[in-house]
Motif scaffolding. Structure first.
Motif, PDB file in Angstrom:
ATOM      1  N   GLY A 106      80.602  56.304  61.913  1.00  0.00           N
ATOM      2  CA  GLY A 106      80.387  55.429  62.844  1.00  0.00           C
ATOM      3  C   GLY A 106      81.471  54.512  63.469  1.00  0.00           C
ATOM      4  O   GLY A 106      81.375  54.031  64.491  1.00  0.00           O
ATOM      5  N   ILE A 107      82.185  53.826  62.146  1.00  0.00           N
ATOM      6  CA  ILE A 107      83.225  53.233  62.624  1.00  0.00           C
ATOM      7  C   ILE A 107      84.209  53.752  63.483  1.00  0.00           C
ATOM      8  O   ILE A 107      84.722  53.316  64.615  1.00  0.00           O
ATOM      9  N   ILE A 108      84.590  54.966  63.129  1.00  0.00           N
ATOM     10  CA  ILE A 108      85.440  55.675  63.967  1.00  0.00           C
ATOM     11  C   ILE A 108      85.093  56.063  65.481  1.00  0.00           C
ATOM     12  O   ILE A 108      85.950  55.731  66.463  1.00  0.00           O
ATOM     13  N   ALA A 109      83.894  56.482  65.331  1.00  0.00           N
ATOM     14  CA  ALA A 109      83.339  56.657  66.805  1.00  0.00           C
ATOM     15  C   ALA A 109      83.278  55.404  67.543  1.00  0.00           C
ATOM     16  O   ALA A 109      83.711  55.389  68.932  1.00  0.00           O
ATOM     17  N   GLY A 110      82.664  54.539  66.984  1.00  0.00           N
ATOM     18  CA  GLY A 110      82.469  52.986  67.580  1.00  0.00           C
ATOM     19  C   GLY A 110      83.711  52.397  68.123  1.00  0.00           C
ATOM     20  O   GLY A 110      83.715  51.795  69.175  1.00  0.00           O
ATOM     21  N   TYR A 111      84.604  52.545  67.335  1.00  0.00           N
ATOM     22  CA  TYR A 111      86.168  51.949  67.604  1.00  0.00           C
ATOM     23  C   TYR A 111      87.002  52.804  68.657  1.00  0.00           C
ATOM     24  O   TYR A 111      87.978  52.548  68.919  1.00  0.00           O
ATOM     25  N   SER A 112      86.646  53.968  68.844  1.00  0.00           N
ATOM     26  CA  SER A 112      87.269  54.876  69.490  1.00  0.00           C
ATOM     27  C   SER A 112      87.689  54.384  71.086  1.00  0.00           C
ATOM     28  O   SER A 112      88.671  54.932  71.610  1.00  0.00           O
ATOM     29  N   GLY A 113      86.860  53.865  71.690  1.00  0.00           N
ATOM     30  CA  GLY A 113      87.042  53.196  72.990  1.00  0.00           C
ATOM     31  C   GLY A 113      86.668  54.457  74.017  1.00  0.00           C
ATOM     32  O   GLY A 113      87.021  54.223  75.250  1.00  0.00           O
ATOM     33  N   ALA A 114      85.995  55.365  73.794  1.00  0.00           N
ATOM     34  CA  ALA A 114      85.825  56.444  74.624  1.00  0.00           C
ATOM     35  C   ALA A 114      84.656  56.069  75.370  1.00  0.00           C
ATOM     36  O   ALA A 114      83.674  55.182  75.165  1.00  0.00           O
ATOM     37  N   LYS A 115      84.667  56.744  76.586  1.00  0.00           N
ATOM     38  CA  LYS A 115      83.814  56.481  77.792  1.00  0.00           C
ATOM     39  C   LYS A 115      82.254  56.836  77.181  1.00  0.00           C
ATOM     40  O   LYS A 115      81.225  56.375  77.522  1.00  0.00           O
ATOM     41  N   GLN A 116      82.203  57.944  76.654  1.00  0.00           N
ATOM     42  CA  GLN A 116      80.951  58.449  76.126  1.00  0.00           C
ATOM     43  C   GLN A 116      81.285  58.870  74.645  1.00  0.00           C
ATOM     44  O   GLN A 116      81.908  59.535  74.094  1.00  0.00           O
ATOM     45  N   ILE A 117      80.211  58.124  73.692  1.00  0.00           N
ATOM     46  CA  ILE A 117      79.993  58.312  72.242  1.00  0.00           C
ATOM     47  C   ILE A 117      78.801  58.864  71.987  1.00  0.00           C
ATOM     48  O   ILE A 117      77.850  58.216  72.136  1.00  0.00           O
ATOM     49  N   VAL A 118      78.556  60.049  71.184  1.00  0.00           N
ATOM     50  CA  VAL A 118      77.254  60.593  71.095  1.00  0.00           C
ATOM     51  C   VAL A 118      77.075  60.777  69.586  1.00  0.00           C
ATOM     52  O   VAL A 118      78.308  61.231  68.752  1.00  0.00           O
ATOM     53  N   GLY A 119      76.015  60.673  69.060  1.00  0.00           N
ATOM     54  CA  GLY A 119      75.652  60.999  67.806  1.00  0.00           C
ATOM     55  C   GLY A 119      74.221  60.805  67.275  1.00  0.00           C
ATOM     56  O   GLY A 119      73.423  60.786  68.150  1.00  0.00           O
ATOM     57  N   PHE A 120      74.107  60.861  65.999  1.00  0.00           N
ATOM     58  CA  PHE A 120      72.750  61.011  65.615  1.00  0.00           C
ATOM     59  C   PHE A 120      72.315  59.611  65.327  1.00  0.00           C
ATOM     60  O   PHE A 120      72.760  58.540  64.843  1.00  0.00           O
ATOM     61  N   ASP A 121      70.596  59.128  65.289  1.00  0.00           N
ATOM     62  CA  ASP A 121      70.225  57.784  65.228  1.00  0.00           C
ATOM     63  C   ASP A 121      70.291  57.383  63.625  1.00  0.00           C
ATOM     64  O   ASP A 121      70.226  56.115  63.590  1.00  0.00           O
ATOM     65  N   LYS A 122      70.383  58.337  62.873  1.00  0.00           N
ATOM     66  CA  LYS A 122      70.618  58.012  61.346  1.00  0.00           C
ATOM     67  C   LYS A 122      71.704  57.347  61.032  1.00  0.00           C
ATOM     68  O   LYS A 122      71.820  56.559  60.012  1.00  0.00           O
ATOM     69  N   ASN A 123      72.735  57.461  61.999  1.00  0.00           N
ATOM     70  CA  ASN A 123      74.109  56.856  61.559  1.00  0.00           C
ATOM     71  C   ASN A 123      73.832  55.224  61.599  1.00  0.00           C
ATOM     72  O   ASN A 123      73.468  54.566  62.709  1.00  0.00           O
ATOM     73  N   PRO A 124      73.887  54.424  60.635  1.00  0.00           N
ATOM     74  CA  PRO A 124      73.898  53.153  60.670  1.00  0.00           C
ATOM     75  C   PRO A 124      74.447  51.999  61.867  1.00  0.00           C
ATOM     76  O   PRO A 124      74.114  51.253  62.331  1.00  0.00           O
ATOM     77  N   LEU A 125      75.620  52.958  62.599  1.00  0.00           N
ATOM     78  CA  LEU A 125      76.332  52.349  63.583  1.00  0.00           C
ATOM     79  C   LEU A 125      75.938  52.763  64.926  1.00  0.00           C
ATOM     80  O   LEU A 125      76.729  52.721  66.004  1.00  0.00           O
ATOM     81  N   SER A 126      74.673  53.579  64.901  1.00  0.00           N
ATOM     82  CA  SER A 126      74.504  54.269  66.265  1.00  0.00           C
ATOM     83  C   SER A 126      74.269  53.400  67.395  1.00  0.00           C
ATOM     84  O   SER A 126      74.238  54.037  68.351  1.00  0.00           O
ATOM     85  N   PHE A 127      73.987  52.027  67.207  1.00  0.00           N
ATOM     86  CA  PHE A 127      73.807  51.217  68.110  1.00  0.00           C
ATOM     87  C   PHE A 127      75.312  51.085  69.061  1.00  0.00           C
ATOM     88  O   PHE A 127      75.240  50.522  70.084  1.00  0.00           O
ATOM     89  N   LEU A 128      76.366  51.421  68.575  1.00  0.00           N
ATOM     90  CA  LEU A 128      77.606  51.468  68.982  1.00  0.00           C
ATOM     91  C   LEU A 128      77.781  52.838  70.114  1.00  0.00           C
ATOM     92  O   LEU A 128      78.680  52.857  70.904  1.00  0.00           O
ATOM     93  N   PHE A 129      76.984  53.817  69.937  1.00  0.00           N
ATOM     94  CA  PHE A 129      76.961  55.105  70.774  1.00  0.00           C
ATOM     95  C   PHE A 129      76.553  54.611  72.032  1.00  0.00           C
ATOM     96  O   PHE A 129      75.390  54.037  72.474  1.00  0.00           O
ATOM     97  N   THR A 130      76.982  55.727  72.935  1.00  0.00           N
ATOM     98  CA  THR A 130      76.337  55.619  74.476  1.00  0.00           C
ATOM     99  C   THR A 130      74.960  56.625  74.369  1.00  0.00           C
ATOM    100  O   THR A 130      74.250  56.299  75.457  1.00  0.00           O
ATOM    101  N   LYS A 131      75.103  57.423  73.603  1.00  0.00           N
ATOM    102  CA  LYS A 131      73.850  58.448  73.535  1.00  0.00           C
ATOM    103  C   LYS A 131      73.719  58.780  71.832  1.00  0.00           C
ATOM    104  O   LYS A 131      74.494  58.794  71.304  1.00  0.00           O
TER     105      LYS A 131
END
Length: 344
Positions: A106-131
């Protein structure tokens, strides 16, 4: 209209995707189905992959995954994570697909700066995802289906299978093992309660046709268990190759076997990725968790006796919690033989 079509095609070439799956061997293999689907829709886009050290051999010389980012989690874990964070952010991905459900990814995804970040709700950092989507285990949906839900909005809802790509050298390495019909048996697992009992494997080996060579597969630390099975069996056509083949060499051997006997473990997913004949034995775990075989010719064998203790867990245990391991011992080897006409 022609101009619009060319523009859409050009924009697809500018796409940069990153898949993150830093869990275990089987998880990475199943994640390749996401890569297959993305490549189908964006054949000229850049596609990269983040995985844990030790699993990079699965994607060696992959035909359309450009960069494999390897995270060493065992040595200097945090330092290596920071290096990966910088590398990922500098790559300026359009879309990051995080298949891993833990905070580190979740840290890697959230810090990526990508326009779209998708993942599962179970990830504790899913609030950083766009979907984010719900990850549910036990409803019969396969993990590959769950993963592909993350990219439905940019591809489609059709099912794509995982796939591995042994190279010419991998194929040449195992060519010497293919001089006559053979089967493969992968008798071990990281978890004891996922392993069909070793005495049962001996029973199976004893009853296999003598016209077939039997190859016992596994990692280097599985060699002793395979050696025990080979020595305990009356079958003299058994060859222990555990620890002698890498991932893709094993895949190349599995691909052409008359049958592959596997537990609910990584070799089952390798067989799926090669669309190889598969007989998967489920002891303490159940196919409804969503990690079953995906080959066209696949068979699932599990105890027919209802057990109130089964399943005892998602991943299995180092020993049977009840002490009897009935979920393994109650599976008759006769059922393993009847799945393939060559044995009849």
């Amino acid at each position: 209209m022609a101009i619009e079509g060319e523009l859409e095609k050009f924009l697809k070439t500018l796409q940069k995707f990153l898949i993150i799956q830093t869990a275990f061997i089987g998880d990475v293999i199943l994640a390749t189905a996401v890569a297959e689907k993305l490549h189908q829709y964006y054949p000229d886009a850049q596609l990269d992959f983040v995985l844990r050290k030790g699993n990079e051999g699965l994607l060696k010389d992959h035909p359309f995954i450009k960069t494999v980012v390897v995270w060493d989690k065992k040595k200097n874990k945090i330092k290596n994570l920071l290096s990966i964070l910088r590398q990922v952010r500098a790559s300026k991905y359009n879309t990051v697909i995080n298949l891993h459900r833990f905070a580190s990814s979740g840290i890697i995804a959230g810090y990526s700066g990508a326009k779209q970040i998708v993942g599962f709700d179970k990830n504790p950092l899913s609030f950083l995802f766009t979907k984010k989507i719900k990850h549910e285990i036990g409803n019969g949906k396969h993990e590959v289906e769950r993963n592909q839900q993350l990219i439905e909005n940019i591809t489609d809802a059709n099912f794509a299978k995982p796939k591995l790509y042994p190279c010419k050298e991998d194929t040449e390495t195992v060519k010497k093992y293919k001089d006559k019909p053979y089967i493969c048996i992968a008798p071990t697992s990281v978890w004891f309660t996922k392993q069909y009992p070793k005495d049962k494997w001996v029973e199976l080996c004893d009853r296999l046709p003598t016209s077939l060579t039997v190859y016992l597969l596994g990692a280097p630390n599985d060699s002793a268990a395979c050696e025990w099975i080979m020595n305990a069996s009356k079958n003299k056509n058994i060859v222990n190759v555990a620890g002698k083949l890498n991932f893709l060499e094993s895949a190349a051997l599995i691909a052409d076997a008359e049958m592959n006997y596997v537990n609910d473990s990584a070799p089952m997913h390798i067989a799926s990725a090669m669309n190889a004949k598969t007989t998967a034995i489920f002891c303490s775990t159940i196919p409804a968790f969503g990690f079953g075989p995906l080959s066209d010719n696949a068979h699932i064998i599990e105890t027919e006796e209802p057990l109130d203790c089964r399943p005892c867990g998602l991943h299995g245990y180092k020993k049977c919690p009840k002490g009897h391991f009935k979920c393994g011992f109650l599976i008759d080897t006769n059922r393993l033989l009847t799945v393939n006409k060559i044995f009849n």
